[in-house]
Motif scaffolding. Structure first.
Motif, PDB file in Angstrom:
ATOM      1  N   ASP A 222       0.806  -1.223   0.000  1.00  9.25           N
ATOM      2  CA  ASP A 222       0.000   0.000   0.000  1.00  9.25           C
ATOM      3  C   ASP A 222       0.837   1.271   0.000  1.00  9.25           C
ATOM      4  OD1 ASP A 222       0.719  -0.941   2.496  1.00  9.25           O
ATOM      5  OD2 ASP A 222      -1.105  -0.303   3.509  1.00  9.25           O
ATOM      6  N   THR A 223       2.139   1.158   0.297  1.00 14.14           N
ATOM      7  CA  THR A 223       3.011   2.332   0.211  1.00 14.14           C
ATOM      8  C   THR A 223       3.956   2.244  -0.988  1.00 14.14           C
ATOM      9  OG1 THR A 223       4.745   1.376   1.611  1.00 14.14           O
ATOM     10  CG2 THR A 223       2.960   2.605   2.712  1.00 14.14           C
ATOM     11  N   GLU A 224       3.968   1.065  -1.639  1.00  9.06           N
ATOM     12  CA  GLU A 224       4.829   0.813  -2.795  1.00  9.06           C
ATOM     13  C   GLU A 224       6.298   1.039  -2.457  1.00  9.06           C
ATOM     14  OE1 GLU A 224       3.280   3.147  -6.029  1.00  9.06           O
ATOM     15  OE2 GLU A 224       1.623   1.750  -6.379  1.00  9.06           O
ATOM     16  N   GLN A 225       6.671   0.669  -1.245  1.00 11.47           N
ATOM     17  CA  GLN A 225       8.062   0.768  -0.803  1.00 11.47           C
ATOM     18  C   GLN A 225       8.638  -0.626  -0.599  1.00 11.47           C
ATOM     19  OE1 GLN A 225       7.392   3.231   2.764  1.00 11.47           O
ATOM     20  NE2 GLN A 225       8.647   4.803   1.814  1.00 11.47           N
ATOM     21  N   THR A 226       9.931  -0.732  -0.727  1.00 16.03           N
ATOM     22  CA  THR A 226      10.658  -1.947  -0.383  1.00 16.03           C
ATOM     23  C   THR A 226      11.496  -1.654   0.848  1.00 16.03           C
ATOM     24  OG1 THR A 226      10.724  -2.725  -2.669  1.00 16.03           O
ATOM     25  CG2 THR A 226      12.337  -3.652  -1.153  1.00 16.03           C
ATOM     26  N   ILE A 227      11.308  -2.451   1.902  1.00 13.70           N
ATOM     27  CA  ILE A 227      11.991  -2.197   3.173  1.00 13.70           C
ATOM     28  C   ILE A 227      12.820  -3.414   3.552  1.00 13.70           C
ATOM     29  CG2 ILE A 227      10.184  -0.612   3.952  1.00 13.70           C
ATOM     30  CD1 ILE A 227       9.142  -2.895   5.764  1.00 13.70           C
ATOM     31  N   PRO A 228      13.818  -3.216   4.431  1.00 13.00           N
ATOM     32  CA  PRO A 228      14.630  -4.360   4.872  1.00 13.00           C
ATOM     33  C   PRO A 228      13.796  -5.353   5.681  1.00 13.00           C
ATOM     34  CG  PRO A 228      15.702  -2.275   5.398  1.00 13.00           C
ATOM     35  CD  PRO A 228      14.295  -1.946   4.986  1.00 13.00           C
ATOM     36  N   SER A 229      14.162  -6.622   5.605  1.00 11.18           N
ATOM     37  CA  SER A 229      13.560  -7.664   6.424  1.00 11.18           C
ATOM     38  C   SER A 229      14.660  -8.337   7.228  1.00 11.18           C
ATOM     39  CB  SER A 229      12.839  -8.705   5.563  1.00 11.18           C
ATOM     40  OG  SER A 229      12.381  -9.781   6.357  1.00 11.18           O
ATOM     41  N   THR A 230      14.560  -8.238   8.548  1.00 14.92           N
ATOM     42  CA  THR A 230      15.560  -8.865   9.421  1.00 14.92           C
ATOM     43  C   THR A 230      14.999 -10.081  10.148  1.00 14.92           C
ATOM     44  OG1 THR A 230      14.984  -7.395  11.276  1.00 14.92           O
ATOM     45  CG2 THR A 230      16.748  -6.670   9.797  1.00 14.92           C
ATOM     46  N   SER A 231      13.724 -10.369   9.960  1.00 14.38           N
ATOM     47  CA  SER A 231      13.081 -11.509  10.611  1.00 14.38           C
ATOM     48  C   SER A 231      13.270 -12.759   9.754  1.00 14.38           C
ATOM     49  CB  SER A 231      11.588 -11.236  10.818  1.00 14.38           C
ATOM     50  OG  SER A 231      10.984 -12.284  11.531  1.00 14.38           O
ATOM     51  N   HIS A 232      13.744 -13.835  10.347  1.00 17.61           N
ATOM     52  CA  HIS A 232      14.006 -15.070   9.608  1.00 17.61           C
ATOM     53  C   HIS A 232      12.725 -15.622   8.987  1.00 17.61           C
ATOM     54  CE1 HIS A 232      17.217 -14.818  12.736  1.00 17.61           C
ATOM     55  NE2 HIS A 232      17.965 -15.084  11.677  1.00 17.61           N
ATOM     56  N   ASP A 233      12.841 -16.112   7.769  1.00 20.14           N
ATOM     57  CA  ASP A 233      11.674 -16.676   7.090  1.00 20.14           C
ATOM     58  C   ASP A 233      11.779 -18.184   6.886  1.00 20.14           C
ATOM     59  OD1 ASP A 233      13.239 -17.003   4.659  1.00 20.14           O
ATOM     60  OD2 ASP A 233      12.931 -14.862   4.319  1.00 20.14           O
ATOM     61  N   GLN A 234      12.829 -18.801   7.389  1.00 22.07           N
ATOM     62  CA  GLN A 234      12.980 -20.258   7.364  1.00 22.07           C
ATOM     63  C   GLN A 234      13.493 -20.702   8.735  1.00 22.07           C
ATOM     64  OE1 GLN A 234      12.137 -22.113   4.588  1.00 22.07           O
ATOM     65  NE2 GLN A 234      11.609 -20.200   3.520  1.00 22.07           N
ATOM     66  N   ILE A 235      12.748 -21.592   9.386  1.00 22.26           N
ATOM     67  CA  ILE A 235      13.121 -22.079  10.712  1.00 22.26           C
ATOM     68  C   ILE A 235      13.117 -23.599  10.690  1.00 22.26           C
ATOM     69  CG2 ILE A 235      12.512 -22.132  13.169  1.00 22.26           C
ATOM     70  CD1 ILE A 235      11.076 -19.444  12.704  1.00 22.26           C
ATOM     71  N   LEU A 236      14.226 -24.174  11.102  1.00 23.71           N
ATOM     72  CA  LEU A 236      14.358 -25.614  11.167  1.00 23.71           C
ATOM     73  C   LEU A 236      14.791 -26.012  12.572  1.00 23.71           C
ATOM     74  CD1 LEU A 236      16.029 -24.602   8.252  1.00 23.71           C
ATOM     75  CD2 LEU A 236      15.236 -26.933   7.772  1.00 23.71           C
ATOM     76  N   VAL A 237      14.051 -26.938  13.167  1.00 24.16           N
ATOM     77  CA  VAL A 237      14.348 -27.394  14.528  1.00 24.16           C
ATOM     78  C   VAL A 237      14.171 -28.902  14.578  1.00 24.16           C
ATOM     79  CG1 VAL A 237      13.951 -26.985  16.993  1.00 24.16           C
ATOM     80  CG2 VAL A 237      13.201 -25.265  15.330  1.00 24.16           C
ATOM     81  N   HIS A 238      15.107 -29.581  15.235  1.00 22.10           N
ATOM     82  CA  HIS A 238      14.917 -31.004  15.474  1.00 22.10           C
ATOM     83  C   HIS A 238      15.521 -31.365  16.822  1.00 22.10           C
ATOM     84  CE1 HIS A 238      19.033 -31.073  13.758  1.00 22.10           C
ATOM     85  NE2 HIS A 238      19.208 -32.110  14.564  1.00 22.10           N
ATOM     86  N   GLY A 239      15.078 -32.497  17.351  1.00 25.94           N
ATOM     87  CA  GLY A 239      15.584 -32.925  18.643  1.00 25.94           C
ATOM     88  C   GLY A 239      14.711 -33.988  19.252  1.00 25.94           C
ATOM     89  N   ALA A 240      14.636 -33.980  20.577  1.00 28.24           N
ATOM     90  CA  ALA A 240      13.864 -34.983  21.302  1.00 28.24           C
ATOM     91  C   ALA A 240      12.957 -34.314  22.318  1.00 28.24           C
ATOM     92  CB  ALA A 240      14.800 -35.969  22.003  1.00 28.24           C
ATOM     93  N   LEU A 241      11.765 -34.872  22.474  1.00 31.93           N
ATOM     94  CA  LEU A 241      10.852 -34.428  23.520  1.00 31.93           C
ATOM     95  C   LEU A 241      11.274 -35.027  24.852  1.00 31.93           C
ATOM     96  CD1 LEU A 241       7.475 -35.006  21.621  1.00 31.93           C
ATOM     97  CD2 LEU A 241       8.774 -32.879  21.790  1.00 31.93           C
TER      98      LEU A 241
END
Length: 364
Positions: A222-241
């Motif tokens: 809606d503002t037609e701007q491109t802004i920086p993105s610092t929030s991760h968009d891919q998260i991978l987690v593995h382990g044991a409960l």
């Protein structure tokens, strides 16, 4: 407390902004014997007056402090952006008010612990909006696992899409792309799903994580701007409960043309799949299918009709209403059945562990 409706004051209620108006207000309308919304405080008195007029509320407060100090308010509901939670929840608790704060409770683990300690000291009901925990489907799923439907749980796998944190956004949601605001793919959609997973399968033990930012910019439509993105968009987690079962998670920003929510639970005697339209398990209608024993194909495992009886049809509204019903019970009976600030701290600890595990690894 008497049987009169519990009087609610909202901090952050605006007819032009979706969440409180879309979820909280209709949820409360489904519980008219338990609650009445009497006031609102927003960023300005003009905004509060606009909201009060739109929702037919008797009080528009000049600011948040005036709302929490008012003798007309029993329960303060905080539905503003995460960076403001600490200040506003602290003010409400110091005024001796019960509090319902949206998740995440704080902007990080330290703030969450601070607020939980203060709530404990004040002895009030302090609930957090991890509403997936009380969804009828999650309660049904928890019972299936407890009853041994899959036998011993061996592993669980979760794949989900966050909706936001993709390539485009609007100005109202641009703050999600700045990780310093604490409203991230990890803390919001995956955080809510982790709350649901804990409810069904128990806590997390050892984990290893990696978080990657594949999109360094985002286009604001809606503002037609491109802004920086610092929030991760891919998260991978593995382990044991804590049970010893293994887990694997992949959450990604945006939406997929394929799977947007798939949660599998695999055991010695059977398998369960949970699916939904997006990775926000707290909001979408969850569908459960399973098979065990000699059955080879998955079949619906729908909760009984009684689980939905008397609750709103919309899953967003229904899950929030179920949290409010527990809050009413807690306030009237001095119990602690609603998702609490101490529960929120445990969830923040898992998120903090994921962040720390990923911190020393390549993130871009």
């Amino acid at each position: 407390m008497t049987d009169k409706p519990i009087r609610i004051g909202f901090i952050g209620l605006n007819p032009d902004i979706q969440w409180a108006a879309k979820a909280h207000i209709p949820a409360l309308k489904s519980l008219p014997d338990e609650f009445v919304v009497v006031g609102v405080a927003n960023t300005s008195l003009a905004s509060a007056k606009k909201a009060a007029e739109a929702f037919g509320l008797p009080h528009a407060f000049e600011n948040a402090q005036a709302l929490v100090n008012s003798p007309e308010i029993d329960l303060v509901v905080v539905t503003v952006k995460v960076p403001h939670h600490r200040e506003l929840v602290t003010a409400a608790l110091n005024a001796g008010k019960h509090v319902y704060c949206e998740w995440p409770l704080g902007n990080g683990l330290a703030e969450a612990r601070e607020l939980a300690d203060l709530a404990e000291t004040k002895g009030v009901v302090a609930a957090v909006g991890t509403q997936m925990r009380v969804a009828p489907e999650v309660e049904h799923l928890r019972q299936l696992i407890a009853d041994g439907y899959v036998g011993e749980v061996l592993s669980t796998t979760l794949v989900g899409s966050g909706g936001s944190w993709g390539g485009e956004t609007d100005a109202a949601h641009a703050y999600l792309y700045d990780k310093s605001n604490g409203a991230t793919l990890l803390s919001i959609p995956l955080g809510h799903m982790l709350a649901g997973m804990r409810e069904v399968l128990g806590g997390f033990n050892h984990l290893s994580a990696r978080m990657i930012n594949r999109r360094n910019t985002v286009y604001v439509t809606d503002t037609e701007q491109t802004i920086p993105s610092t929030s991760h968009d891919q998260i991978l987690v593995h382990g044991a409960l804590e049970s010893g079962a293994t887990f694997s998670i992949h959450y990604r920003g945006g939406m997929s043309r394929g799977t947007n929510l798939l949660w599998e639970i695999n055991g010695t005697e059977g398998d369960i799949q949970v699916t939904g339209a997006s990775g926000h398990g707290q909001m979408v209608q969850l569908v459960i299918r399973g098979a065990n024993g000699d059955t080879s194909e998955l079949a619906p495992l729908t909760p009984p009709a009684s689980a939905y009886s008397g609750w709103p049809d919309n899953s967003v509204v229904r899950n929030v209403a179920r949290v409010y019903a527990l809050i009413a019970q807690d306030i009237r009976s001095d119990t602690r059945s609603a998702p609490s600030f101490s529960d929120a701290v445990a969830l923040h600890e898992t998120i903090d562990a994921i962040e720390h595990s990923a911190a020393g690894k390549e993130s871009k």
